[in-house]
Design a protein around this motif. Structure first.
Motif, short mmCIF file in Angstrom:
data_model
loop_
_atom_site.label_atom_id
_atom_site.label_comp_id
_atom_site.label_asym_id
_atom_site.label_seq_id
_atom_site.Cartn_x
_atom_site.Cartn_y
_atom_site.Cartn_z
N HIS A 145 0.84 -1.19 0.00
CA HIS A 145 0.00 0.00 0.00
C HIS A 145 0.88 1.25 0.00
O HIS A 145 1.80 1.38 0.81
N GLY A 146 0.61 2.17 -0.93
CA GLY A 146 1.33 3.43 -0.99
C GLY A 146 2.69 3.36 -1.65
O GLY A 146 3.45 4.33 -1.63
N VAL A 147 3.04 2.21 -2.25
CA VAL A 147 4.35 2.07 -2.91
C VAL A 147 4.10 1.61 -4.34
O VAL A 147 3.40 0.63 -4.58
N ASP A 148 4.66 2.34 -5.29
CA ASP A 148 4.52 1.96 -6.70
C ASP A 148 5.74 1.19 -7.17
O ASP A 148 6.86 1.39 -6.71
N GLY A 149 5.52 0.28 -8.13
CA GLY A 149 6.62 -0.42 -8.78
C GLY A 149 7.22 -1.58 -7.98
O GLY A 149 8.31 -2.04 -8.30
N LEU A 150 6.52 -2.04 -6.96
CA LEU A 150 7.04 -3.15 -6.16
C LEU A 150 5.94 -4.19 -5.98
O LEU A 150 4.80 -3.86 -5.68
N VAL A 151 6.31 -5.46 -6.19
CA VAL A 151 5.40 -6.57 -5.97
C VAL A 151 6.14 -7.59 -5.12
O VAL A 151 7.28 -7.94 -5.41
N ILE A 152 5.48 -8.06 -4.08
CA ILE A 152 6.08 -9.04 -3.17
C ILE A 152 5.31 -10.35 -3.30
O ILE A 152 4.08 -10.36 -3.26
N CYS A 153 6.04 -11.44 -3.49
CA CYS A 153 5.35 -12.74 -3.61
C CYS A 153 6.14 -13.84 -2.92
O CYS A 153 6.50 -14.84 -3.52
N VAL A 170 3.54 -20.89 -0.33
CA VAL A 170 4.32 -19.80 -0.93
C VAL A 170 4.38 -19.97 -2.44
O VAL A 170 4.24 -19.00 -3.19
N MET A 171 4.58 -21.19 -2.90
CA MET A 171 4.63 -21.43 -4.35
C MET A 171 3.30 -21.06 -5.02
O MET A 171 3.27 -20.45 -6.09
N ALA A 172 2.19 -21.40 -4.35
CA ALA A 172 0.87 -21.07 -4.90
C ALA A 172 0.66 -19.56 -4.94
O ALA A 172 0.19 -19.01 -5.95
N PHE A 173 1.03 -18.87 -3.85
CA PHE A 173 0.90 -17.41 -3.82
C PHE A 173 1.78 -16.78 -4.90
O PHE A 173 1.36 -15.87 -5.61
N ALA A 174 3.03 -17.24 -5.02
CA ALA A 174 3.95 -16.68 -6.01
C ALA A 174 3.42 -16.88 -7.42
O ALA A 174 3.49 -15.98 -8.26
N HIS A 175 2.87 -18.06 -7.69
CA HIS A 175 2.31 -18.33 -9.02
C HIS A 175 1.14 -17.40 -9.31
O HIS A 175 1.08 -16.76 -10.36
N GLU A 176 0.23 -17.26 -8.36
CA GLU A 176 -0.95 -16.42 -8.55
C GLU A 176 -0.57 -14.94 -8.70
O GLU A 176 -1.06 -14.25 -9.60
N ILE A 177 0.30 -14.45 -7.82
CA ILE A 177 0.70 -13.04 -7.88
C ILE A 177 1.44 -12.75 -9.18
O ILE A 177 1.22 -11.71 -9.83
N THR A 178 2.32 -13.66 -9.60
CA THR A 178 3.07 -13.45 -10.85
C THR A 178 2.14 -13.46 -12.05
O THR A 178 2.27 -12.63 -12.95
N ARG A 184 -1.65 -7.90 -15.88
CA ARG A 184 -1.75 -6.44 -15.83
C ARG A 184 -0.77 -5.80 -16.81
O ARG A 184 -1.04 -4.74 -17.37
N ALA A 185 0.37 -6.45 -17.02
CA ALA A 185 1.39 -5.92 -17.93
C ALA A 185 1.07 -6.24 -19.39
O ALA A 185 1.81 -5.83 -20.28
N GLY A 186 -0.03 -6.96 -19.64
CA GLY A 186 -0.43 -7.28 -21.00
C GLY A 186 0.25 -8.50 -21.57
O GLY A 186 0.17 -8.75 -22.78
N VAL A 187 0.90 -9.28 -20.75
CA VAL A 187 1.52 -10.52 -21.22
C VAL A 187 0.45 -11.60 -21.24
O VAL A 187 -0.18 -11.87 -20.22
N ARG A 188 0.22 -12.19 -22.40
CA ARG A 188 -0.84 -13.19 -22.54
C ARG A 188 -0.32 -14.57 -22.23
O ARG A 188 0.79 -14.94 -22.62
N GLY A 189 -1.14 -15.34 -21.56
CA GLY A 189 -0.76 -16.72 -21.23
C GLY A 189 0.21 -16.76 -20.07
O GLY A 189 0.92 -15.80 -19.79
#
Length: 197
Positions: A145-153, A170-178, A184-189
């Protein structure tokens, strides 16, 4: 839970015991196992930075945490002895080897958890997901919250301690977040292949 067995791990696990015990058990390593007793603590933890950039985690154990540790260790002792273990070497200075339940319980009951050799290997929830007003640090996409350009997984986004090894969680969270990040970045698949267990 069984732990990784190597001469180094065995030596570290036996740090509370005399060198002659360590040497004897390393020489007999084919008949030795290391087990951990895992618990979920209620007390708070803090991370401190040491000189040189190293970090240490300190847990403030509650009375209930101490009782939980004693109970969990007692259950571990019972299970291992019933499974056929002939000697137990706890990570408690001056205790053991335990060859029977009565001896083990007597030494365990007078021991102080502050002297036990304990480790924290899976730190979790330092950047937990949730709304800020409820103590959350990240949203459900791993963005602080309040920080741009950072994703934690990693394990820090979990809402609390799992009480067991969090590897699959952790692997499931990392897969879902990634996957959400890539979408969001427009990468398909998705670049991941998940095999059922």
């Amino acid at each position: 839970m069984p732990a990784n067995l190597s001469t180094g791990n065995l030596g570290a696990a036996l740090a509370a015991h005399p060198p002659c015990v360590v040497t004897r058990l390393i020489e007999d390593i084919d008949r030795v196992a290391i087990y951990t007793t895992q618990v979920r603590l209620e007390g708070t933890a803090c991370v401190r930075t040491l000189p040189g950039g190293r970090h240490v985690v300190r847990h403030a154990l509650t009375d209930r945490d101490r009782a939980t540790l004693h109970d969990a260790m007692r259950r571990t002792v019972t299970l291992l002895l019933q499974a056929g273990a002939t000697e137990l070497y706890p990570c408690i200075p001056g205790a053991g080897p335990w060859t029977g339940p009565d001896q083990a319980y007597a030494e365990l009951d007078i021991s102080d958890t502050r002297t036990w050799g304990m480790v924290s290997v899976h730190a979790m929830a330092s950047c937990r997901m949730g709304r800020p007003e409820r103590g959350g640090v990240c949203d459900d996409d791993g963005r602080p919250h309040g920080v741009d350009g950072l994703v934690i997984c990693d394990a820090s986004v979990l809402p609390g301690s799992t009480g067991i090894s969090p590897q699959q969680t952790v692997m499931a969270f990392a897969h879902e977040i990634t996957e959400r990040f890539l979408n969001r970045a427009g990468v398909r698949g998705t670049p991941f292949r998940v095999r059922p267990c």
